[in-house]
Enzyme design. Sequence first.
Site, PDB file in Angstrom:
ATOM      1  N   GLY A  32      15.248  11.335   4.223  1.00  0.00           N
ATOM      2  CA  GLY A  32      15.954  12.365   5.119  1.00  0.00           C
ATOM      3  C   GLY A  32      16.312  12.218   6.442  1.00  0.00           C
ATOM      4  N   GLY A  86      17.742  14.464   8.401  1.00  0.00           N
ATOM      5  CA  GLY A  86      18.022  15.656   9.024  1.00  0.00           C
ATOM      6  C   GLY A  86      17.364  15.824  10.396  1.00  0.00           C
ATOM      7  CG  PHE A  87      17.427  19.460  12.793  1.00  0.00           C
ATOM      8  CD1 PHE A  87      17.973  19.128  14.194  1.00  0.00           C
ATOM      9  CD2 PHE A  87      17.886  20.033  12.106  1.00  0.00           C
ATOM     10  CE1 PHE A  87      18.974  19.690  14.558  1.00  0.00           C
ATOM     11  CE2 PHE A  87      19.257  21.013  12.406  1.00  0.00           C
ATOM     12  CZ  PHE A  87      19.751  20.690  13.880  1.00  0.00           C
ATOM     13  CD  GLU A 131      25.179  31.711  13.244  1.00  0.00           C
ATOM     14  OE1 GLU A 131      24.616  31.904  14.237  1.00  0.00           O
ATOM     15  OE2 GLU A 131      25.181  30.913  12.485  1.00  0.00           O
ATOM     16  CG  ASP A 137      14.550  23.779   6.161  1.00  0.00           C
ATOM     17  OD1 ASP A 137      14.024  24.061   7.047  1.00  0.00           O
ATOM     18  OD2 ASP A 137      15.774  23.877   5.891  1.00  0.00           O
ATOM     19  CB  ALA A 196      16.923  23.627  13.986  1.00  0.00           C
TER      20      ALA A 196
HETATM   21  C1  FAD Z   1      24.459  26.935   7.323  1.00  0.00           C
HETATM   22  C2  FAD Z   1      23.392  26.832   8.108  1.00  0.00           C
HETATM   23  C3  FAD Z   1      22.993  27.455   9.284  1.00  0.00           C
HETATM   24  C4  FAD Z   1      21.712  27.230   9.999  1.00  0.00           C
HETATM   25  N1  FAD Z   1      21.698  27.907  11.277  1.00  0.00           N
HETATM   26  C5  FAD Z   1      20.579  27.722  11.867  1.00  0.00           C
HETATM   27  C6  FAD Z   1      20.430  28.306  13.222  1.00  0.00           C
HETATM   28  O1  FAD Z   1      21.227  28.705  13.613  1.00  0.00           O
HETATM   29  N2  FAD Z   1      19.193  27.889  13.974  1.00  0.00           N
HETATM   30  C7  FAD Z   1      18.178  27.351  13.501  1.00  0.00           C
HETATM   31  O2  FAD Z   1      16.943  26.881  13.866  1.00  0.00           O
HETATM   32  N3  FAD Z   1      18.381  26.725  12.078  1.00  0.00           N
HETATM   33  C8  FAD Z   1      19.362  26.960  11.371  1.00  0.00           C
HETATM   34  N4  FAD Z   1      19.499  26.528  10.038  1.00  0.00           N
HETATM   35  C9  FAD Z   1      18.220  25.919   9.277  1.00  0.00           C
HETATM   36  C10 FAD Z   1      18.361  24.394   9.876  1.00  0.00           C
HETATM   37  O3  FAD Z   1      19.656  23.670   9.984  1.00  0.00           O
HETATM   38  C11 FAD Z   1      17.134  23.833   8.807  1.00  0.00           C
HETATM   39  O4  FAD Z   1      15.947  24.425   9.190  1.00  0.00           O
HETATM   40  C12 FAD Z   1      16.966  22.057   9.448  1.00  0.00           C
HETATM   41  O5  FAD Z   1      18.067  21.405   9.188  1.00  0.00           O
HETATM   42  C13 FAD Z   1      15.952  21.519   8.689  1.00  0.00           C
HETATM   43  O6  FAD Z   1      15.657  20.302   8.894  1.00  0.00           O
HETATM   44  P1  FAD Z   1      15.341  19.165   7.955  1.00  0.00           P
HETATM   45  O7  FAD Z   1      15.178  18.037   8.512  1.00  0.00           O
HETATM   46  O8  FAD Z   1      13.948  19.671   7.287  1.00  0.00           O
HETATM   47  O9  FAD Z   1      16.113  19.163   6.755  1.00  0.00           O
HETATM   48  P2  FAD Z   1      17.827  18.925   6.560  1.00  0.00           P
HETATM   49  O10 FAD Z   1      18.409  19.138   8.293  1.00  0.00           O
HETATM   50  O11 FAD Z   1      18.278  19.583   5.866  1.00  0.00           O
HETATM   51  O12 FAD Z   1      17.759  17.468   6.438  1.00  0.00           O
HETATM   52  C14 FAD Z   1      17.449  16.828   5.292  1.00  0.00           C
HETATM   53  C15 FAD Z   1      18.182  15.603   4.588  1.00  0.00           C
HETATM   54  O13 FAD Z   1      17.526  14.976   3.813  1.00  0.00           O
HETATM   55  C16 FAD Z   1      18.467  14.636   3.000  1.00  0.00           C
HETATM   56  N5  FAD Z   1      18.279  14.399   1.462  1.00  0.00           N
HETATM   57  C17 FAD Z   1      17.778  15.716   0.790  1.00  0.00           C
HETATM   58  N6  FAD Z   1      17.429  15.000  -0.405  1.00  0.00           N
HETATM   59  C18 FAD Z   1      17.608  13.791  -0.390  1.00  0.00           C
HETATM   60  C19 FAD Z   1      17.138  12.947  -1.518  1.00  0.00           C
HETATM   61  N7  FAD Z   1      16.715  13.245  -2.573  1.00  0.00           N
HETATM   62  N8  FAD Z   1      16.906  11.619  -1.136  1.00  0.00           N
HETATM   63  C20 FAD Z   1      17.554  11.219  -0.089  1.00  0.00           C
HETATM   64  N9  FAD Z   1      17.825  12.091   1.347  1.00  0.00           N
HETATM   65  C21 FAD Z   1      17.886  13.265   0.653  1.00  0.00           C
HETATM   66  C22 FAD Z   1      19.811  15.363   3.048  1.00  0.00           C
HETATM   67  O14 FAD Z   1      20.895  14.654   2.728  1.00  0.00           O
HETATM   68  C23 FAD Z   1      19.750  15.785   4.709  1.00  0.00           C
HETATM   69  O15 FAD Z   1      20.331  14.919   5.467  1.00  0.00           O
HETATM   70  C24 FAD Z   1      20.635  26.382   9.329  1.00  0.00           C
HETATM   71  C25 FAD Z   1      20.848  25.907   8.235  1.00  0.00           C
HETATM   72  C26 FAD Z   1      21.972  26.198   7.660  1.00  0.00           C
HETATM   73  C27 FAD Z   1      22.389  25.301   6.177  1.00  0.00           C
END
Ligand code: FAD
Length: 422
Positions: free
Chosen positions: A9, A11-12, A169, A298, A314
């Site tokens: 992943g 993401g953040f 939003e 998440d 995030a």
């Molecule tokens: C539309 C929207 C608006 C949001 N607005 C806000 C906001 O205003 N403020 C705030 O604080 N938070 C907001 N959030 C929440 C925030 O974006 C998430 O909490 C944050 O992105 C979580 O980070 P993460 O690294 O856990 O997961 P993510 O950022 O979701 O990253 C997960 C990554 O894992 C990859 N992945 C998933 N499954 C697999 C797999 N099986 N194999 C390989 N790769 C995989 C995905 O492609 C992705 O790149 C929002 C979320 C969304 C969807």
Amino acid sequence: MEHHIVVIGGGFAGLNIVQGLKNAPCKITIIDKTNSHVFQPLLYQVATASLNESSISKPIREIFKNQQNVDVQMGCIVQVDQEAKRIIFHDGRDLTYDTLILAIGASHSYFGNPHFEAFAPGLKTLEDANRIRERLLLAFERAEKSTTPSELMEHMVFVVIGAGPTGVELAGSIAELKNVTLKKNFRHIDPKKARVILVEGFSEVLPPYPESLRKRAHQDLLDLGVEIWTNTKVTNIVAHGVETEKGFIKAEAIIWAAGNEASKVLKTLHTELDRQGRAIVTPHLHLPGDPNVFVVGDAAHFKGKNELPLPGIAPVAIQMGSYLAKYLKKRLKGQKDIPPFKYFDKGMMATIGSFRAVAVSGKLKLQGFVAWIAWLLIHLLYLVSFRNRLIVLIDWILHYLSGRSRPNRVIIKPVEELDKET
Ligand SMILES: Cc1cc2nc3c(=O)[nH]c(=O)nc-3n(C[C@H](O)[C@H](O)[C@H](O)COP(=O)(O)OP(=O)(O)OC[C@H]3O[C@@H](n4cnc5c(N)ncnc54)[C@H](O)[C@@H]3O)c2cc1C
């Protein structure tokens, strides 16, 4: 042999872990099913044509091009084999690890109704954002070609399900699209007459916010012409329509912003999951029975204040990522008794169209223009690179100077293909 850390992943959470391990004596593989890191909080602006997808994303390879201990792989992980310490890709390949970090985020939950998805896409990825933008813009194109008033009005109804920050939003931004952006674009319809309906099962919008901010957000949405249907449960979604406890809404575009569900990959772990499918982790973010497998962001259920799980936002993912990088560096040095993860709650914010937002941080509550400026600055600050910050800033300045014209109103597919699909 060098210690191998595999991060799934980009993401953040994933990004912060790998960046924090920059000079660590280990080999890192970061894997993502897409090739880019996406700034999800601004996805709604891509979905409503304010920003371009490349402004809120960056190729993961580019991010780590100068970090020599990192190998980037594009691939989708479908299974974790904890006994053999290996992960399995969608194409059957596998990869072994010494330490595994699952930072795989979450996806939409349709609460046991997977058939909703075909008619009501959610917003999690750039693909989702493009799909939603296409549906919104196409609705106005179809309305312009309508031959009867009833047909016209059918094309001009948009339903957003879920009045959390994403739903609010989106609804605010769609309202501005119809009220301001498209004002002079059509000759046979008045886009302002389109209806934007925000449906919410709870009694108010933005349920976790303090009451004064919930009320302000509600009023701001009404001012933009959004119809708010609170205390309304969705019972079914069909092609071009939403069935609710209060009646059927015929709609051209339906967007799902109602729930989260963790990835199915977590089900392949030998560990306890919560009701949303998140892995319950220890105070150091690893699985209770396996100190070599960590789950963050998440995808993790980490008990915060009052034993409640931390929210899927995030700052939680970023702080978990930074903590874990420090934790792993210490562990690689053989250090024991490392302090557990502590979350510093910075608050939450949501914007309602232009110039209005609500924000809460500790005892501080902001609303209106001041909150909106704070929202703009914080979102700029957290974007992944200087280039993205600059581009988004310029885009926003141009957006407001040009009467909110939203230049990214592109429908890529030709009309005959779109007509076949919907
Ligand atoms: C539309 C929207 C608006 C949001 N607005 C806000 C906001 O205003 N403020 C705030 O604080 N938070 C907001 N959030 C929440 C925030 O974006 C998430 O909490 C944050 O992105 C979580 O980070 P993460 O690294 O856990 O997961 P993510 O950022 O979701 O990253 C997960 C990554 O894992 C990859 N992945 C998933 N499954 C697999 C797999 N099986 N194999 C390989 N790769 C995989 C995905 O492609 C992705 O790149 C929002 C979320 C969304 C969807």
